[in-house]
Design a protein around this motif. Structure first.
Motif, PDB file in Angstrom:
ATOM      1  N   ASN A   1       2.291 -17.044 -24.988  1.00  0.00           N
ATOM      2  CA  ASN A   1       2.962 -16.235 -23.968  1.00  0.00           C
ATOM      3  C   ASN A   1       3.411 -14.893 -24.543  1.00  0.00           C
ATOM      4  O   ASN A   1       3.299 -13.846 -23.892  1.00  0.00           O
ATOM      5  N   ALA A   2       3.909 -14.924 -25.784  1.00  0.00           N
ATOM      6  CA  ALA A   2       4.351 -13.700 -26.441  1.00  0.00           C
ATOM      7  C   ALA A   2       3.170 -12.773 -26.701  1.00  0.00           C
ATOM      8  O   ALA A   2       3.281 -11.547 -26.573  1.00  0.00           O
ATOM      9  N   LEU A   3       2.018 -13.350 -27.045  1.00  0.00           N
ATOM     10  CA  LEU A   3       0.816 -12.543 -27.280  1.00  0.00           C
ATOM     11  C   LEU A   3       0.363 -11.849 -25.996  1.00  0.00           C
ATOM     12  O   LEU A   3      -0.025 -10.672 -26.020  1.00  0.00           O
ATOM     13  N   ALA A   4       0.401 -12.578 -24.886  1.00  0.00           N
ATOM     14  CA  ALA A   4       0.037 -11.971 -23.600  1.00  0.00           C
ATOM     15  C   ALA A   4       0.960 -10.801 -23.293  1.00  0.00           C
ATOM     16  O   ALA A   4       0.512  -9.727 -22.863  1.00  0.00           O
TER      17      ALA A   4
ATOM     18  N   ARG B   1       0.822  -1.220   0.000  1.00  0.00           N
ATOM     19  CA  ARG B   1       0.000   0.000   0.000  1.00  0.00           C
ATOM     20  C   ARG B   1       0.853   1.266   0.000  1.00  0.00           C
ATOM     21  O   ARG B   1       0.358   2.352  -0.331  1.00  0.00           O
ATOM     22  N   GLN B   2       2.118   1.164   0.343  1.00  0.00           N
ATOM     23  CA  GLN B   2       2.999   2.333   0.361  1.00  0.00           C
ATOM     24  C   GLN B   2       3.576   2.627  -1.027  1.00  0.00           C
ATOM     25  O   GLN B   2       4.184   3.680  -1.228  1.00  0.00           O
ATOM     26  N   LEU B   3       3.404   1.719  -1.961  1.00  0.00           N
ATOM     27  CA  LEU B   3       4.089   1.786  -3.249  1.00  0.00           C
ATOM     28  C   LEU B   3       3.190   2.286  -4.364  1.00  0.00           C
ATOM     29  O   LEU B   3       1.996   1.971  -4.410  1.00  0.00           O
ATOM     30  N   SER B   4       3.771   3.028  -5.275  1.00  0.00           N
ATOM     31  CA  SER B   4       3.043   3.500  -6.454  1.00  0.00           C
ATOM     32  C   SER B   4       3.284   2.603  -7.659  1.00  0.00           C
ATOM     33  O   SER B   4       2.742   2.832  -8.742  1.00  0.00           O
ATOM     34  N   VAL B   5       4.096   1.570  -7.488  1.00  0.00           N
ATOM     35  CA  VAL B   5       4.441   0.658  -8.571  1.00  0.00           C
ATOM     36  C   VAL B   5       3.185  -0.009  -9.126  1.00  0.00           C
ATOM     37  O   VAL B   5       2.236  -0.298  -8.396  1.00  0.00           O
ATOM     38  N   LYS B   6       3.155  -0.223 -10.447  1.00  0.00           N
ATOM     39  CA  LYS B   6       2.077  -1.006 -11.054  1.00  0.00           C
ATOM     40  C   LYS B   6       2.417  -2.486 -10.937  1.00  0.00           C
ATOM     41  O   LYS B   6       3.572  -2.882 -11.125  1.00  0.00           O
ATOM     42  N   VAL B   7       1.419  -3.301 -10.665  1.00  0.00           N
ATOM     43  CA  VAL B   7       1.622  -4.738 -10.499  1.00  0.00           C
ATOM     44  C   VAL B   7       0.867  -5.513 -11.568  1.00  0.00           C
ATOM     45  O   VAL B   7      -0.332  -5.283 -11.781  1.00  0.00           O
ATOM     46  N   VAL B   8       1.592  -6.400 -12.241  1.00  0.00           N
ATOM     47  CA  VAL B   8       0.992  -7.330 -13.194  1.00  0.00           C
ATOM     48  C   VAL B   8       0.978  -8.693 -12.525  1.00  0.00           C
ATOM     49  O   VAL B   8       2.031  -9.243 -12.183  1.00  0.00           O
ATOM     50  N   GLY B   9      -0.207  -9.260 -12.298  1.00  0.00           N
ATOM     51  CA  GLY B   9      -0.339 -10.575 -11.693  1.00  0.00           C
ATOM     52  C   GLY B   9      -0.581 -11.620 -12.766  1.00  0.00           C
ATOM     53  O   GLY B   9      -1.457 -11.445 -13.612  1.00  0.00           O
ATOM     54  N   VAL B  10       0.196 -12.693 -12.737  1.00  0.00           N
ATOM     55  CA  VAL B  10       0.105 -13.739 -13.758  1.00  0.00           C
ATOM     56  C   VAL B  10      -0.264 -15.058 -13.097  1.00  0.00           C
ATOM     57  O   VAL B  10       0.423 -15.508 -12.177  1.00  0.00           O
ATOM     58  N   THR B  11      -1.361 -15.687 -13.573  1.00  0.00           N
ATOM     59  CA  THR B  11      -1.727 -16.996 -13.045  1.00  0.00           C
ATOM     60  C   THR B  11      -2.276 -17.864 -14.166  1.00  0.00           C
ATOM     61  O   THR B  11      -2.431 -17.416 -15.300  1.00  0.00           O
ATOM     62  N   GLY B  12      -2.558 -19.125 -13.844  1.00  0.00           N
ATOM     63  CA  GLY B  12      -3.043 -20.094 -14.813  1.00  0.00           C
ATOM     64  C   GLY B  12      -2.509 -21.469 -14.460  1.00  0.00           C
ATOM     65  O   GLY B  12      -1.660 -21.620 -13.580  1.00  0.00           O
ATOM     66  N   SER B  13      -3.026 -22.496 -15.127  1.00  0.00           N
ATOM     67  CA  SER B  13      -2.601 -23.860 -14.829  1.00  0.00           C
ATOM     68  C   SER B  13      -1.221 -24.167 -15.389  1.00  0.00           C
ATOM     69  O   SER B  13      -0.427 -24.872 -14.775  1.00  0.00           O
ATOM     70  N   VAL B  14      -0.946 -23.662 -16.592  1.00  0.00           N
ATOM     71  CA  VAL B  14       0.319 -23.938 -17.279  1.00  0.00           C
ATOM     72  C   VAL B  14       0.856 -22.633 -17.849  1.00  0.00           C
ATOM     73  O   VAL B  14       0.094 -21.772 -18.278  1.00  0.00           O
ATOM     74  N   GLY B  15       2.175 -22.481 -17.844  1.00  0.00           N
ATOM     75  CA  GLY B  15       2.793 -21.358 -18.539  1.00  0.00           C
ATOM     76  C   GLY B  15       2.940 -20.084 -17.751  1.00  0.00           C
ATOM     77  O   GLY B  15       3.309 -19.046 -18.318  1.00  0.00           O
ATOM     78  N   LYS B  16       2.678 -20.119 -16.422  1.00  0.00           N
ATOM     79  CA  LYS B  16       2.789 -18.895 -15.626  1.00  0.00           C
ATOM     80  C   LYS B  16       4.192 -18.321 -15.683  1.00  0.00           C
ATOM     81  O   LYS B  16       4.378 -17.122 -15.907  1.00  0.00           O
TER      82      LYS B  16
ATOM     83  N   SER C   1       6.776 -18.871 -17.800  1.00  0.00           N
ATOM     84  CA  SER C   1       7.204 -18.405 -19.117  1.00  0.00           C
ATOM     85  C   SER C   1       6.500 -17.108 -19.498  1.00  0.00           C
ATOM     86  O   SER C   1       7.123 -16.184 -20.032  1.00  0.00           O
ATOM     87  N   THR C   2       5.207 -17.022 -19.200  1.00  0.00           N
ATOM     88  CA  THR C   2       4.467 -15.788 -19.503  1.00  0.00           C
ATOM     89  C   THR C   2       5.010 -14.627 -18.695  1.00  0.00           C
ATOM     90  O   THR C   2       5.169 -13.510 -19.215  1.00  0.00           O
ATOM     91  N   LYS C   3       5.318 -14.877 -17.425  1.00  0.00           N
ATOM     92  CA  LYS C   3       5.921 -13.842 -16.582  1.00  0.00           C
ATOM     93  C   LYS C   3       7.243 -13.359 -17.171  1.00  0.00           C
ATOM     94  O   LYS C   3       7.523 -12.144 -17.209  1.00  0.00           O
TER      95      LYS C   3
ATOM     96  N   THR D   1      -3.444 -17.515 -18.100  1.00  0.00           N
ATOM     97  CA  THR D   1      -2.881 -18.236 -19.245  1.00  0.00           C
ATOM     98  C   THR D   1      -3.781 -19.352 -19.758  1.00  0.00           C
ATOM     99  O   THR D   1      -3.907 -19.541 -20.958  1.00  0.00           O
ATOM    100  N   ASN D   2      -4.378 -20.123 -18.862  1.00  0.00           N
ATOM    101  CA  ASN D   2      -5.243 -21.239 -19.252  1.00  0.00           C
ATOM    102  C   ASN D   2      -5.824 -21.901 -18.009  1.00  0.00           C
ATOM    103  O   ASN D   2      -5.380 -21.645 -16.890  1.00  0.00           O
ATOM    104  N   ILE D   3      -6.792 -22.782 -18.229  1.00  0.00           N
ATOM    105  CA  ILE D   3      -7.360 -23.596 -17.161  1.00  0.00           C
ATOM    106  C   ILE D   3      -7.162 -25.049 -17.554  1.00  0.00           C
ATOM    107  O   ILE D   3      -7.818 -25.560 -18.465  1.00  0.00           O
ATOM    108  N   GLY D   4      -6.208 -25.708 -16.874  1.00  0.00           N
ATOM    109  CA  GLY D   4      -5.868 -27.081 -17.219  1.00  0.00           C
ATOM    110  C   GLY D   4      -6.315 -28.067 -16.158  1.00  0.00           C
ATOM    111  O   GLY D   4      -7.408 -27.922 -15.591  1.00  0.00           O
TER     112      GLY D   4
END
Length: 468
Positions: A293-296, A105-120, A122-124, A191-194
């Motif tokens: 992953n590249a498309l994401a 909460r002290q930070l102004s940084v933007k956060v990208v959260g990556v989840t999924g069954s496979v490829g988290k 590599s996508t990150k 990324t996906n639901i496996g």
């Protein structure tokens, strides 16, 4: 670390701050330089959280960190002779999460959260590589994606970072809710639901429900990127103030790829269509899933103001992570190190990758864990798939992989092919390693893959050491 004084940290985790004799020192009001649970990583002016693990109790190292210049300690027991202030809490792991939530909460940084069954992972890596073209980026390292690793990653963000790309992994309901509460993502990528963690999540519908908890604390003005080719993710509804943005190989997605040219183990080429831009990219990591992953990454990058040229360069610069489809050219073979983890979807993707190799193809596969009631059939399906993909040598290892072996043999016999593929089963990993040199030939392409608990990194280490 902004506002991370001992008083604020104590309030954040609901702990009681105990001071040495003489009360507060002037340094007690300074901001901490770091927050760690590994005593070896303490810095002067840092805070050490003493946690109790299965093998090691961090309370044993409190004296060591105070000698190393720690500002203070968070612990679960009274430390009467502690020379620095300590914060007494009921649960150090919960305190870690509470402190990370406060710090976020002290930070102004933007956060990208990556989840999924496979490829988290590599996508990150793709997203971080693309965003690094313009921003100062922090990304999750190693397997720091759970309720211990994610808060530690958040606590490693510093003032100079502009974006944090956080991998978020779970195995049960409620975990993603807690991770989202800490990370508070501005952008969510699914990324996906496996078929991973079926033992606790029950079904793909359960997996989708659990993964969707990532939206619980996301920025209402943020954006959601989902794999539009996934039959479950494409139906996700509006989150916050924006509709989900779909990426995939199909042209009905807002971000899609055309003219995909597969270069086997050397990656692929594709033309990306995004934000009315059309541009060709070189994707250095192998497998069609890397195009997704590249498309994401392209979608996230362009949403955050990057040009097509920035995206193109970032994709070209991405590097493989150890244990994640990492292709190693050894003197007598080519090794595909994909040993970090496994589920049925990632197993099939890895076998697809191996099938692209020239020469003899060897798959060393081990047990997949946390698959629930259908685990025998799911292992059998992998064995049958390997035979159908014309893998020359299949080496199955582990108790569950006995089902992989049996179904592979059955599929081989049913095919009645002129060339009989070699299929082996070993109950134990170390037994398999001892026999392995007799099963391999010069020029082989070898895939190594299993769930993390099988410790197949030892197989990779054996093959690399054998090459030296």
């Amino acid at each position: 670390m902004k506002n991370m004084t001992l008083d604020n940290v104590a309030k954040a985790c609901g702990g009681a701050l105990h001071l040495p004799e003489g009360g507060h020192r002037k340094e007690d009001f300074q901001e901490a330089s770091c927050v760690v649970i590994d005593s070896r990583k303490i810095e002067p002016g840092g805070i050490f959280i003493a946690t109790k693990g299965e093998k090691v109790d961090g309370h044993r190292f409190i004296g060591q960190v105070t000698e190393g210049g720690a500002l203070g300690v968070v612990c679960e027991r009274e430390e009467k002779d502690c020379p620095v202030p300590y914060i007494l809490v009921k649960d150090s792991f919960q305190a870690l999460k509470d402190i990370a939530e406060f710090y976020r909460r002290q930070l102004s940084v933007k956060v990208v959260g990556v989840t999924g069954s496979v490829g988290k992972t590599s996508t990150k890596e793709f997203i971080a590589s693309v965003l690094s073209a313009r921003y100062r980026v922090l990304k999750t390292s190693g397997n720091f994606n759970n309720e211990i690793g994610l808060p530690l990653t958040v606590l490693s963000i510093r003032q100079e970072h502009e974006i944090a790309v956080l991998e978020m992994g779970i195995s049960d309901f409620g975990e993603m809710h807690r991770l989202s509460k800490i990370a508070k993502p501005d952008i969510c990528v699914l990324t996906n639901i496996g078929q991973s963690h079926l033992e606790k999540l029950g079904s793909r519908e359960g997996i989708l429900k659990a993964k969707s908890e990532i939206f619980d604390y996301m920025n209402s003005e943020g954006y959601v990127f989902v794999n539009g080719d996934d039959d479950m993710l494409r139906h996700i509804k509006k989150k916050g103030n924006h509709e989900p943005i779909h990426f995939g190989l199909k042209p009905e997605n807002e971000i899609f790829a055309s003219d995909v040219f597969d270069k086997g183990l050397f990656g692929s080429q594709a033309v990306i269509h995004a934000n009315l831009e059309v541009f060709q990219v070189e994707i250095p990591l192998p497998g069609i899933h890397m195009v997704l992953n590249a498309l994401a990454a392209a979608g996230v990058g362009m949403q955050l103001g990057l040009t097509a040229e920035d995206v193109k360069q970032g994709i070209a610069n991405v590097e493989a992570v150890r244990g994640r489809s990492n292709v190693l050219s050894l003197s007598d073979c080519t090794l595909i190190d994909d040993c970090y983890n496994a589920n049925p979807g990632s197993m099939q993707a890895a076998i697809d990758l191996l099938s692209m190799a020239s020469g003899r193809k060897v798959a060393i596969l081990g047990d997949m864990f946390e698959l629930g009631e259908g685990q025998e059939q799911l292992h059998g399906d992998v064995g049958a798939y390997a035979v159908k993909k014309k893998i020359d040598v299949l080496i199955c290892t582990g108790k569950l992989s006995g089902h992989m072996y049996e179904q592979a043999v059955h599929t081989r016999e049913a095919a009645d092919a002129q060339e009989k593929k070699e299929i082996y089963h070993f109950a134990e990993r170390d037994e398999m390693i001892q026999i392995l040199p007799k099963l391999l030939k010069k020029g082989d392409t070898i895939l190594v893959k299993a769930s993390h608990g099988m410790e197949f990194e030892k197989v990779v280490e054996f093959l690399v050491k054998r090459d030296n």
